[in-house]
Design a protein around this motif. Structure first.
Motif, PDB file in Angstrom:
ATOM      1  N   ARG A  57       1.026  -0.773   0.135  1.00 52.51           N
ATOM      2  CA  ARG A  57       0.192   0.002  -0.166  1.00 52.51           C
ATOM      3  C   ARG A  57       1.273   1.877  -0.454  1.00 52.51           C
ATOM      4  O   ARG A  57       2.065   1.449   0.598  1.00 52.51           O
ATOM      5  CB  ARG A  57      -1.050  -0.149   1.128  1.00 52.51           C
ATOM      6  N   ARG A  58       0.953   1.917  -0.957  1.00 47.78           N
ATOM      7  CA  ARG A  58       1.615   2.885  -1.466  1.00 47.78           C
ATOM      8  C   ARG A  58       1.794   3.641   0.047  1.00 47.78           C
ATOM      9  O   ARG A  58       2.527   5.116   1.097  1.00 47.78           O
ATOM     10  CB  ARG A  58       0.854   3.727  -2.465  1.00 47.78           C
ATOM     11  N   ASN A  59      -0.330   4.255   0.273  1.00 52.90           N
ATOM     12  CA  ASN A  59       0.057   5.092   1.756  1.00 52.90           C
ATOM     13  C   ASN A  59      -0.083   4.476   2.816  1.00 52.90           C
ATOM     14  O   ASN A  59      -0.518   4.997   4.137  1.00 52.90           O
ATOM     15  CB  ASN A  59      -1.182   5.980   2.168  1.00 52.90           C
ATOM     16  N   GLY A  60       0.190   2.807   2.910  1.00 52.34           N
ATOM     17  CA  GLY A  60       0.233   2.349   4.101  1.00 52.34           C
ATOM     18  C   GLY A  60      -0.903   2.385   4.552  1.00 52.34           C
ATOM     19  O   GLY A  60      -2.181   2.242   4.195  1.00 52.34           O
ATOM     20  N   THR A  92      -3.314   2.525   8.047  1.00 50.53           N
ATOM     21  CA  THR A  92      -3.924   3.018   9.575  1.00 50.53           C
ATOM     22  C   THR A  92      -3.269   2.641  10.936  1.00 50.53           C
ATOM     23  O   THR A  92      -3.818   1.022  10.675  1.00 50.53           O
ATOM     24  CB  THR A  92      -5.210   3.893   9.643  1.00 50.53           C
TER      25      THR A  92
END
Length: 517
Positions: free
Chosen positions: A357-360, A362
Motif C-alpha cells: 500500500r503506497r499510503n500504508g 492506519t
C-alpha cells in the motif's frame, strides 16, 4: 456416565477459554498489544505458550501412535530431543538475542525481521508468502485425531461438527484477546496437558500390570519383540531423522520464534528456559513414551492406520480418564491453532499487504485486516481438514507433511545466522529460501509419484519421505547461507554494525540492594 462426564469437562473448559478471551480485550487495542502482548509477557506464560504451540494433537494421536508402534519405547527419544534440542537449546541460543534484536529493529514478525535485518522489502514479502502458503496445510493438520477420540466418547459424533466447534471457539478468544488471551489460555491448556498425560500414562501402565509387566509383555507379546523394548528401537537411523526434524525444526518456525519477541525481560528468559524444558520433558516425552506401549493392544494398523493406536489404548480406560483425554487433545489442538492463525493473520497483513500500500495502513486498518485474516485462516484450515477427512485426499496429506520442512528449511539458517553473524548477505538468504522451499516442493512431487528417484541412490535416500528431506533442508541451509554470503559479500547491509549495537549497549539501573563495602 462417560458422555455426561466428558460434556461437563468440555463445558467448563470452553467457558474458561471464552472468558479469558473477553477479559483480555484491553490488551488488544494496538497492533503490538494484539500481536505481541506489548512485549511484556512473563516467563510462565511465555514458556507454556511455546510448549503448547509446539505440541498439538498431531503429536498425541498421530506421531505418538505411529512412532511408538514403529520404534517401541525408543520413541521416547523423540520427546527428549524435543525437550533438549527443540526447547532448551532453542531458548538458550535464540531466546535472548531474538528478544533484543527484534525490539531494536522494531520488528514484530519473522518476515519483518528478514526485511529489516537485511534491508530488503523483497525478502519480507517473500517470507510472508512462504509463511502464508505453508502454514495453511500445517494448520489444517491440527484437527487430525479429533474424530476418533470424539467418536469414542460420543458414539459416532460427526467429525465436521468437532472441527467447526473447535475452530469457532478458538477464533472467538483470539479475535477478542489477541496474543495475551492466547498466552493465558495456553497456560491453562498446558496445565491440562501436563495433568492429562501423567494420568493417562499411569492408567495405561496400571491396566497392564505395572511398568515392569508392561515392558515384559512388550518384549514377548504377539505384536512385540525385544527391539520394541530396547534402548534404541527397531530402526535407530530413521529414529535419528525423526528426532532432528521435530526438534531442530522449531528454530525456524514463525509461530515458535515469535514467542521470544514477546517475552518481558532477561530474568523471564532464564526462567522460561527451565519451565519450557521441563514442560517438554513431561508432555512430549510422556506422549512418545505412552505410544511405545501401543503394541500391547490389538490394533489393525494396516486397515485403520496409525491414528487408531492411541484411541485403542484409551478405549479400555475409565470414563474420567477418557474425559480428561478429550480435554487434553482439545487443549493441544486449540493452543497450537491459536498460535498459528495469529501468526498467519499478522504476517500476511503487516508483511505483505501493508508494504504494497503506497499510503500504508492506519493502526485501525491493520487491526481490522489482521482479524479478518485470522477468520480467513481458521475457515480455510477447517474446510481443508473436513475435505481431507472425507475425500482422503493424498495431495492434502502430503502438503501437511512437507509444510514443516519447507518453513524450517527456508527460515532456520537465515534467522539463526542473522542473530549471530554480521556477514550474512541478501544473496545467502535468497539462496536458502529457494533451497528450502524448492527441496520440499520436489519432495511433494516425489510423494505424489509424479517424479521417481528410487533408482538414484542419493536422491532416493534424501526423498525417502518428508522427514528425511526436511532434515536435509534445514542442515543444507545451515551450510548454504555462509557459503553464498562469503561469495556475495557486497550484499551485506551497509548498516549492519548499527543493527548489532543492541548487543553491546549499556544500561544503568537503580540500586535495589545495599551497597555493601
Amino acid at each position: 456416565m462417560n458422555v455426561v462426564l466428558t460434556s461437563v469437562f468440555l463445558v467448563i473448559f470452553f467457558a474458561v477459554m471464552l472468558g479469558i478471551g473477553f477479559y483480555c480485550r484491553r490488551h488488544s487495542t494496538s497492533v503490538e498489544g494484539f500481536v505481541l502482548g506489548g512485549r511484556g509477557v512473563g516467563p510462565w506464560l511465555s514458556a507454556f505458550a511455546f510448549g503448547t504451540s509446539y505440541f498439538s494433537a498431531v503429536i498425541f494421536v498421530g506421531y505418538a501412535g505411529q512412532f511408538g508402534w514403529n520404534f517401541g519405547l525408543a520413541s521416547t527419544w523423540i520427546g527428549l530431543g524435543n525437550a533438549f534440542i527443540g526447547s532448551l537449546l532453542a531458548w538458550t541460543i535464540l531466546g535472548r538475542r531474538t528478544r533484543i534484536m527484534t525490539q531494536h529493529l522494531g520488528s514484530s514478525t519473522m518476515p519483518d525481521f528478514f526485511g529489516m535485518r537485511y534491508n530488503s522489502p523483497g525478502l519480507k514479502i517473500a517470507a510472508s508468502v512462504i509463511t502464508f502458503v505453508f502454514l495453511i496445510p500445517y494448520t489444517a493438520s491440527l484437527y487430525n485425531g479429533l474424530s476418533r477420540l470424539f467418536s469414542m466418547a460420543y458414539n459416532g459424533v460427526d467429525y465436521s461438527l468437532c472441527v467447526i466447534i473447535m475452530a469457532v471457539l478458538t477464533g472467538i478468544y483470539v479475535l477478542y484477546g489477541g496474543y495475551m488471551a492466547t498466552a493465558i489460555n495456553d497456560f491453562i491448556q498446558g496445565i491440562v496437558m501436563l495433568v492429562g498425560i501423567v494420568a493417562v500414562i499411569g492408567a495405561v501402565l496400571a491396566s497392564n500390570g505395572g511398568f515392569n509387566a508392561a515392558i515384559e509383555q512388550l518384549a514377548t507379546g504377539p505384536n512385540g519383540g525385544w527391539q520394541y523394548a530396547s534402548f534404541f528401537g527397531a530402526n535407530p537411523g530413521f529414529l535419528f531423522f525423526v528426532v532432528m526434524l521435530t526438534s531442530l525444526g522449531t528454530w525456524g518456525l514463525p509461530q515458535m520464534v515469535g514467542k521470544f519477541y514477546a517475552i518481558k525481560n532477561e530474568d523471564s528468559i532464564k526462567k522460561g528456559t527451565v519451565i519450557s524444558t521441563l514442560f517438554a520433558i513431561v508432555v512430549a516425552g510422556g506422549c512418545y513414551f505412552l505410544g511405545g506401549f501401543g503394541r500391547l493392544y490389538d490394533v489393525d494398523v494396516a486397515g485403520q492406520g496409525f491414528d487408531a493406536v492411541i484411541p485403542t489404548m484409551l478405549s479400555t480406560l475409565p470414563s474420567i480418564i477418557i474425559g480428561i483425554v478429550i480435554v487434553l487433545v482439545l487443549s493441544a489442538s486449540m493452543s497450537t491453532l491459536s498460535s498459528l492463525v495469529l501468526t498467519s493473520g499478522s504476517t500476511i497483513t503487516l508483511d505483505f499487504i501493508a508494504p504494497l500500500r503506497r499510503n500504508g495502513l492506519t493502526e485501525k486498518g491493520k487491526m481490522l485486516l489482521i482479524r479478518a485474516f485470522i477468520v480467513f485462516f481458521i475457515v480455510v484450515s477447517a474446510v481443508i481438514a473436513i475435505f481431507q477427512y472425507r475425500s482422503k485426499s493424498f495431495l492434502i496429506a502430503q502438503m501437511m507433511g512437507v509444510s514443516w520442512g519447507a518453513l524450517a528449511g527456508a527460515f532456520l539458517a537465515p534467522f539463526f545466522y542473522g542473530l549471530y553473524w554480521k556477514g550474512v548477505t541478501r544473496g545467502g538468504v535468497i539462496a536458502c529460501f529457494i533451497y528450502g522451499v524448492g527441496l520440499e516442493i520436489f519432495q511433494l512431487l516425489v510423494s505424489l509419484k509424479l517424479i521417481s528417484v528410487e533408482n538414484v541412490p542419493v536422491l532416493g535416500f534424501v526423498f525417502k519421505n518428508s522427514l528425511y528431506s526436511g532434515v536435509f533442508a534445514m542442515v543444507g541451509g545451515l551450510v548454504l547461507v555462509p557459503i553464498v554470503s562469503l561469495l556475495t559479500r557486497k550484499g551485506k547491509p551497509a548498516d549492519v554494525e548499527q543493527k548489532f549495537e543492541c548487543y553491546s549497549q549499556t544500561k544503568t539501573v537503580g540500586i535495589t540492594d545495599s551497597l555493601g563495602k
